[in-house]
Motif scaffolding. Sequence first.
Motif, mmCIF file in Angstrom:
data_model
loop_
_atom_site.group_PDB
_atom_site.id
_atom_site.type_symbol
_atom_site.label_atom_id
_atom_site.label_comp_id
_atom_site.label_asym_id
_atom_site.label_seq_id
_atom_site.Cartn_x
_atom_site.Cartn_y
_atom_site.Cartn_z
ATOM 1 N N ARG A 14 0.834 -1.318 0.051
ATOM 2 C CA ARG A 14 0.063 0.032 -0.031
ATOM 3 C C ARG A 14 0.975 1.263 -0.100
ATOM 4 O O ARG A 14 0.541 2.155 -0.642
ATOM 5 C CB ARG A 14 -0.741 0.080 0.952
ATOM 6 N N ALA A 15 1.882 1.438 0.789
ATOM 7 C CA ALA A 15 2.830 2.448 0.822
ATOM 8 C C ALA A 15 3.363 2.728 -0.516
ATOM 9 O O ALA A 15 3.623 3.659 -0.965
ATOM 10 C CB ALA A 15 3.836 2.110 1.752
ATOM 11 N N GLU A 16 3.812 1.632 -1.195
ATOM 12 C CA GLU A 16 4.506 1.601 -2.441
ATOM 13 C C GLU A 16 3.574 2.392 -3.221
ATOM 14 O O GLU A 16 3.873 3.395 -3.996
ATOM 15 C CB GLU A 16 4.794 0.360 -2.942
ATOM 16 N N ALA A 17 2.283 1.764 -3.478
ATOM 17 C CA ALA A 17 1.141 2.219 -4.201
ATOM 18 C C ALA A 17 1.055 3.903 -3.779
ATOM 19 O O ALA A 17 0.713 4.709 -4.712
ATOM 20 C CB ALA A 17 0.030 1.673 -4.174
ATOM 21 N N ALA A 18 1.022 4.125 -2.621
ATOM 22 C CA ALA A 18 0.640 5.557 -2.270
ATOM 23 C C ALA A 18 1.752 6.640 -2.707
ATOM 24 O O ALA A 18 1.424 7.477 -3.133
ATOM 25 C CB ALA A 18 0.936 5.454 -0.716
ATOM 26 N N GLY A 19 2.916 6.029 -2.699
ATOM 27 C CA GLY A 19 4.019 6.829 -2.977
ATOM 28 C C GLY A 19 3.963 7.205 -4.775
ATOM 29 O O GLY A 19 4.275 8.438 -5.090
ATOM 30 N N ILE B 60 3.266 6.972 6.363
ATOM 31 C CA ILE B 60 3.144 8.260 5.558
ATOM 32 C C ILE B 60 4.649 8.861 5.552
ATOM 33 O O ILE B 60 5.019 9.347 4.614
ATOM 34 C CB ILE B 60 2.356 9.085 6.346
ATOM 35 N N ALA B 61 5.173 8.869 6.625
ATOM 36 C CA ALA B 61 6.549 9.365 6.876
ATOM 37 C C ALA B 61 7.486 9.087 5.682
ATOM 38 O O ALA B 61 8.193 9.573 5.189
ATOM 39 C CB ALA B 61 7.153 9.252 8.232
ATOM 40 N N GLY B 62 7.605 7.665 5.592
ATOM 41 C CA GLY B 62 8.348 6.988 4.656
ATOM 42 C C GLY B 62 8.035 7.312 3.187
ATOM 43 O O GLY B 62 8.911 7.778 2.335
ATOM 44 N N VAL B 63 6.819 7.408 2.718
ATOM 45 C CA VAL B 63 6.424 7.686 1.604
ATOM 46 C C VAL B 63 6.696 9.176 1.209
ATOM 47 O O VAL B 63 7.130 9.648 0.022
ATOM 48 C CB VAL B 63 4.834 7.561 1.291
#
Lengths: 116, 116
Positions: A14-19, B60-63
Amino acid sequence: MEQSTMTTVLRRERAEAAGKAIPDSDTLRGLGETFKVLGDVTRLKICFALARHELCVGDIAGVVGISESAVSHQLRTMKTMRLVKYRREGKMTYYMLDDVHIDDLIRIGIRHVSER
Amino acid sequence: MEQSTMTTVLRRERAEAAGKAIPDSDTLRGLGETFKVLGDVTRLKICFALARHELCVGDIAGVVGISESAVSHQLRTMKTMRLVKYRREGKMTYYMLDDVHIDDLIRIGIRHVSER
DNA sequence: TCAACACCTGAACAGGTCTTCAGATGAAGT
DNA sequence: ACTTCATCTGAAGACCTGTTCAGGTGTTGA
Protein backbone atom coordinates in the motif's frame (compact mmCIF):
# COMPACT_ATOMS: atom_id res chain seq x y z
CA MET A 1 4.20 -13.98 13.81
CA GLU A 2 2.65 -15.05 10.51
CA GLN A 3 -0.18 -12.50 10.66
CA SER A 4 2.12 -9.70 11.67
CA THR A 5 4.44 -10.43 8.75
CA MET A 6 1.47 -10.58 6.42
CA THR A 7 0.24 -7.22 7.63
CA THR A 8 3.69 -5.76 7.11
CA VAL A 9 3.75 -6.97 3.52
CA LEU A 10 0.30 -5.55 2.86
CA ARG A 11 1.33 -2.24 4.34
CA ARG A 12 4.47 -2.14 2.24
CA GLU A 13 2.45 -2.70 -0.92
CA ARG A 14 0.00 0.00 0.00
CA ALA A 15 2.80 2.38 0.87
CA GLU A 16 4.46 1.71 -2.46
CA ALA A 17 1.22 2.38 -4.32
CA ALA A 18 0.68 5.51 -2.24
CA GLY A 19 4.10 6.79 -3.21
CA LYS A 20 3.26 6.43 -6.90
CA ALA A 21 0.01 8.34 -6.40
CA ILE A 22 1.94 11.49 -5.53
CA PRO A 23 2.30 13.81 -8.56
CA ASP A 24 5.50 15.47 -9.72
CA SER A 25 6.85 18.38 -7.70
CA ASP A 26 5.83 21.03 -10.24
CA THR A 27 2.19 20.01 -10.04
CA LEU A 28 2.42 19.81 -6.27
CA ARG A 29 3.94 23.26 -6.00
CA GLY A 30 1.35 24.81 -8.31
CA LEU A 31 -1.47 23.08 -6.50
CA GLY A 32 -0.13 24.17 -3.12
CA GLU A 33 0.23 27.77 -4.23
CA THR A 34 -3.28 27.83 -5.67
CA PHE A 35 -4.78 26.65 -2.38
CA LYS A 36 -2.52 28.98 -0.43
CA VAL A 37 -3.83 31.94 -2.37
CA LEU A 38 -7.37 30.84 -1.54
CA GLY A 39 -6.38 30.32 2.07
CA ASP A 40 -6.75 33.91 3.14
CA VAL A 41 -9.94 35.60 4.30
CA THR A 42 -9.18 38.87 2.52
CA ARG A 43 -8.57 37.16 -0.80
CA LEU A 44 -11.68 35.02 -0.34
CA LYS A 45 -13.73 38.17 0.22
CA ILE A 46 -12.29 39.55 -2.99
CA CYS A 47 -13.30 36.36 -4.80
CA PHE A 48 -16.87 36.59 -3.52
CA ALA A 49 -17.01 40.25 -4.43
CA LEU A 50 -15.92 39.43 -7.98
CA ALA A 51 -18.20 36.41 -8.30
CA ARG A 52 -21.03 38.30 -10.03
CA HIS A 53 -19.49 41.40 -11.59
CA GLU A 54 -16.11 42.83 -12.42
CA LEU A 55 -15.01 45.58 -10.03
CA CYS A 56 -12.27 48.19 -9.87
CA VAL A 57 -9.67 48.38 -7.12
CA GLY A 58 -11.32 51.20 -5.23
CA ASP A 59 -14.68 49.45 -5.07
CA ILE A 60 -13.07 46.20 -3.94
CA ALA A 61 -11.31 48.11 -1.18
CA GLY A 62 -14.60 49.62 -0.09
CA VAL A 63 -16.51 46.34 -0.17
CA VAL A 64 -13.83 44.27 1.53
CA GLY A 65 -12.88 46.98 3.98
CA ILE A 66 -9.13 47.34 3.53
CA SER A 67 -6.85 49.92 1.91
CA GLU A 68 -6.49 50.17 -1.85
CA SER A 69 -2.81 49.41 -1.48
CA ALA A 70 -3.54 46.16 0.31
CA VAL A 71 -6.07 45.25 -2.38
CA SER A 72 -3.54 45.96 -5.10
CA HIS A 73 -0.94 43.75 -3.43
CA GLN A 74 -3.43 40.92 -3.06
CA LEU A 75 -4.67 41.27 -6.63
CA ARG A 76 -1.13 40.93 -7.88
CA THR A 77 -0.66 37.56 -6.22
CA MET A 78 -4.14 36.49 -7.31
CA LYS A 79 -3.27 37.53 -10.86
CA THR A 80 -0.04 35.54 -10.74
CA MET A 81 -1.93 32.44 -9.63
CA ARG A 82 -4.56 33.06 -12.31
CA LEU A 83 -7.37 33.50 -9.80
CA VAL A 84 -8.32 36.81 -11.38
CA LYS A 85 -7.84 38.55 -14.70
CA TYR A 86 -8.30 42.22 -15.51
CA ARG A 87 -9.43 44.66 -18.16
CA ARG A 88 -8.24 48.24 -18.46
CA GLU A 89 -10.54 51.09 -19.39
CA GLY A 90 -8.88 54.49 -19.24
CA LYS A 91 -7.46 54.91 -15.79
CA MET A 92 -9.70 52.27 -14.27
CA THR A 93 -8.76 48.62 -14.02
CA TYR A 94 -11.61 46.15 -13.72
CA TYR A 95 -10.90 42.79 -12.14
CA MET A 96 -12.88 39.58 -12.50
CA LEU A 97 -12.51 35.88 -11.64
CA ASP A 98 -10.24 34.11 -14.10
CA ASP A 99 -12.15 30.88 -14.76
CA VAL A 100 -14.85 28.52 -13.54
CA HIS A 101 -12.54 26.39 -11.42
CA ILE A 102 -12.18 29.11 -8.81
CA ASP A 103 -15.94 29.24 -8.40
CA ASP A 104 -16.09 25.45 -8.18
CA LEU A 105 -13.32 25.26 -5.59
CA ILE A 106 -15.01 27.82 -3.38
CA ARG A 107 -18.42 26.17 -3.69
CA ILE A 108 -17.07 22.75 -2.75
CA GLY A 109 -15.06 24.32 0.04
CA ILE A 110 -18.22 25.85 1.47
CA ARG A 111 -19.99 22.52 1.27
CA HIS A 112 -17.14 20.94 3.23
CA VAL A 113 -17.16 23.66 5.88
CA SER A 114 -20.93 23.79 6.32
CA GLU A 115 -21.24 20.05 6.86
CA ARG A 116 -21.88 18.74 10.38
CA MET B 1 -20.08 64.32 -17.28
CA GLU B 2 -23.38 62.51 -17.74
CA GLN B 3 -21.81 59.23 -18.76
CA SER B 4 -19.28 59.36 -15.98
CA THR B 5 -22.03 59.88 -13.40
CA MET B 6 -23.98 57.01 -14.89
CA THR B 7 -20.97 54.76 -14.67
CA THR B 8 -20.49 55.74 -11.05
CA VAL B 9 -24.06 54.80 -10.20
CA LEU B 10 -23.71 51.46 -11.96
CA ARG B 11 -20.50 50.78 -10.12
CA ARG B 12 -22.08 51.65 -6.80
CA GLU B 13 -24.92 49.21 -7.43
CA ARG B 14 -22.50 46.47 -8.37
CA ALA B 15 -20.34 47.17 -5.36
CA GLU B 16 -23.37 46.98 -3.10
CA ALA B 17 -24.41 43.65 -4.59
CA ALA B 18 -20.85 42.42 -4.27
CA GLY B 19 -20.82 43.28 -0.59
CA LYS B 20 -23.93 41.17 -0.01
CA ALA B 21 -22.34 38.22 -1.81
CA ILE B 22 -19.68 37.92 0.91
CA PRO B 23 -20.63 35.23 3.48
CA ASP B 24 -20.53 35.64 7.24
CA SER B 25 -17.14 35.70 8.94
CA ASP B 26 -17.45 32.19 10.43
CA THR B 27 -17.93 30.66 7.00
CA LEU B 28 -15.09 32.77 5.63
CA ARG B 29 -12.73 31.75 8.39
CA GLY B 30 -13.56 28.05 8.02
CA LEU B 31 -13.20 28.25 4.27
CA GLY B 32 -9.90 30.07 4.54
CA GLU B 33 -8.51 27.58 7.02
CA THR B 34 -9.58 24.65 4.87
CA PHE B 35 -7.74 26.04 1.85
CA LYS B 36 -4.78 27.00 4.01
CA VAL B 37 -4.42 23.42 5.20
CA LEU B 38 -4.45 22.28 1.57
CA GLY B 39 -1.95 24.98 0.68
CA ASP B 40 1.13 23.09 1.75
CA VAL B 41 3.11 20.65 -0.35
CA THR B 42 3.74 18.24 2.52
CA ARG B 43 0.08 18.05 3.44
CA LEU B 44 -0.88 17.65 -0.22
CA LYS B 45 1.52 14.72 -0.48
CA ILE B 46 -0.14 13.18 2.55
CA CYS B 47 -3.54 13.63 0.89
CA PHE B 48 -2.38 11.91 -2.28
CA ALA B 49 -0.81 9.12 -0.23
CA LEU B 50 -4.11 8.57 1.60
CA ALA B 51 -6.24 8.87 -1.53
CA ARG B 52 -6.42 5.11 -2.15
CA HIS B 53 -5.70 3.42 1.17
CA GLU B 54 -5.45 4.21 4.82
CA LEU B 55 -1.88 4.39 6.09
CA CYS B 56 -0.13 4.56 9.45
CA VAL B 57 2.13 7.43 10.51
CA GLY B 58 5.38 5.59 9.88
CA ASP B 59 4.39 4.66 6.33
CA ILE B 60 3.26 8.19 5.58
CA ALA B 61 6.60 9.48 6.83
CA GLY B 62 8.40 7.03 4.57
CA VAL B 63 6.30 7.80 1.50
CA VAL B 64 6.35 11.56 1.93
CA GLY B 65 9.95 11.70 3.05
CA ILE B 66 9.80 13.59 6.34
CA SER B 67 10.13 12.64 10.00
CA GLU B 68 7.31 10.90 11.88
CA SER B 69 7.14 13.86 14.21
CA ALA B 70 6.53 16.25 11.34
CA VAL B 71 3.86 13.90 9.98
CA SER B 72 2.19 13.74 13.36
CA HIS B 73 2.11 17.51 13.65
CA GLN B 74 0.63 17.84 10.18
CA LEU B 75 -1.93 15.11 10.78
CA ARG B 76 -3.14 16.93 13.85
CA THR B 77 -3.94 20.09 11.92
CA MET B 78 -5.43 18.03 9.10
CA LYS B 79 -7.58 16.21 11.66
CA THR B 80 -8.73 19.50 13.16
CA MET B 81 -9.80 20.76 9.74
CA ARG B 82 -11.49 17.41 9.00
CA LEU B 83 -9.22 16.62 6.07
CA VAL B 84 -8.39 13.24 7.56
CA LYS B 85 -9.91 10.86 10.07
CA TYR B 86 -8.26 7.92 11.81
CA ARG B 87 -8.80 4.44 13.16
CA ARG B 88 -6.79 2.85 15.95
CA GLU B 89 -5.75 -0.79 15.91
CA GLY B 90 -3.48 -1.74 18.79
CA LYS B 91 -0.54 0.57 18.75
CA MET B 92 -1.01 1.51 15.15
CA THR B 93 -3.11 4.46 14.01
CA TYR B 94 -4.41 4.35 10.47
CA TYR B 95 -5.26 7.62 8.77
CA MET B 96 -7.54 8.17 5.80
CA LEU B 97 -9.16 11.07 3.95
CA ASP B 98 -12.20 12.37 5.82
CA ASP B 99 -14.71 12.82 2.99
CA VAL B 100 -15.20 13.14 -0.74
CA HIS B 101 -14.89 16.92 -0.85
CA ILE B 102 -11.17 16.78 -0.22
CA ASP B 103 -10.74 14.55 -3.24
CA ASP B 104 -12.94 16.87 -5.31
CA LEU B 105 -11.05 19.97 -4.25
CA ILE B 106 -7.71 18.45 -5.15
CA ARG B 107 -8.96 17.17 -8.50
CA ILE B 108 -10.37 20.55 -9.49
CA GLY B 109 -7.23 22.23 -8.23
CA ILE B 110 -5.13 20.04 -10.50
CA ARG B 111 -7.37 20.84 -13.44
CA HIS B 112 -6.83 24.54 -12.75
CA VAL B 113 -3.07 24.16 -12.44
CA SER B 114 -2.61 21.94 -15.50
CA GLU B 115 -4.52 24.29 -17.78
CA ARG B 116 -2.51 26.37 -20.22
C1' DT C 1 7.54 -5.24 35.22
C1' DC C 2 10.36 -4.27 31.58
C1' DA C 3 11.80 -3.12 26.93
C1' DA C 4 10.44 -2.11 22.34
C1' DC C 5 7.55 0.13 19.43
C1' DA C 6 4.22 3.58 17.36
C1' DC C 7 2.84 7.77 18.03
C1' DC C 8 2.12 12.35 20.23
C1' DT C 9 3.53 16.84 22.18
C1' DG C 10 5.80 21.49 23.56
C1' DA C 11 9.42 24.66 22.81
C1' DA C 12 12.21 27.03 19.63
C1' DC C 13 14.10 28.62 15.49
C1' DA C 14 14.16 29.85 10.41
C1' DG C 15 11.51 31.29 6.87
C1' DG C 16 7.39 33.08 4.94
C1' DT C 17 3.09 36.10 4.83
C1' DC C 18 0.10 40.29 5.10
C1' DT C 19 -0.60 44.91 6.04
C1' DT C 20 0.93 49.71 6.30
C1' DC C 21 3.41 53.62 4.77
C1' DA C 22 5.41 56.61 1.55
C1' DG C 23 6.22 57.40 -2.82
C1' DA C 24 6.04 56.24 -8.02
C1' DT C 25 3.52 55.44 -12.29
C1' DG C 26 0.41 56.52 -15.88
C1' DA C 27 -3.99 58.15 -17.93
C1' DA C 28 -7.54 62.08 -18.40
C1' DG C 29 -9.00 66.61 -18.30
C1' DT C 30 -7.91 71.73 -17.96
C1' DA D 1 2.47 71.45 -18.76
C1' DC D 2 0.06 70.73 -14.67
C1' DT D 3 -3.27 68.62 -11.58
C1' DT D 4 -6.12 65.03 -10.29
C1' DC D 5 -7.36 60.48 -9.97
C1' DA D 6 -6.77 55.31 -9.91
C1' DT D 7 -3.58 52.13 -9.33
C1' DC D 8 0.90 50.14 -8.49
C1' DT D 9 5.23 49.30 -5.99
C1' DG D 10 9.26 48.58 -2.50
C1' DA D 11 10.61 48.52 2.14
C1' DA D 12 9.60 47.51 6.83
C1' DG D 13 7.48 45.50 10.67
C1' DA D 14 4.32 42.36 13.22
C1' DC D 15 2.56 38.07 12.88
C1' DC D 16 2.02 33.23 11.49
C1' DT D 17 3.89 28.49 9.83
C1' DG D 18 6.51 24.24 9.43
C1' DT D 19 10.22 21.63 10.84
C1' DT D 20 13.45 19.83 14.27
C1' DC D 21 14.74 18.33 18.76
C1' DA D 22 14.03 16.24 23.03
C1' DG D 23 11.11 14.03 25.73
C1' DG D 24 6.42 12.22 26.73
C1' DT D 25 2.22 8.74 26.49
C1' DG D 26 0.29 4.40 25.87
C1' DT D 27 0.14 -0.30 23.92
C1' DT D 28 2.26 -4.93 23.05
C1' DG D 29 4.74 -9.03 24.03
C1' DA D 30 8.46 -11.35 26.87
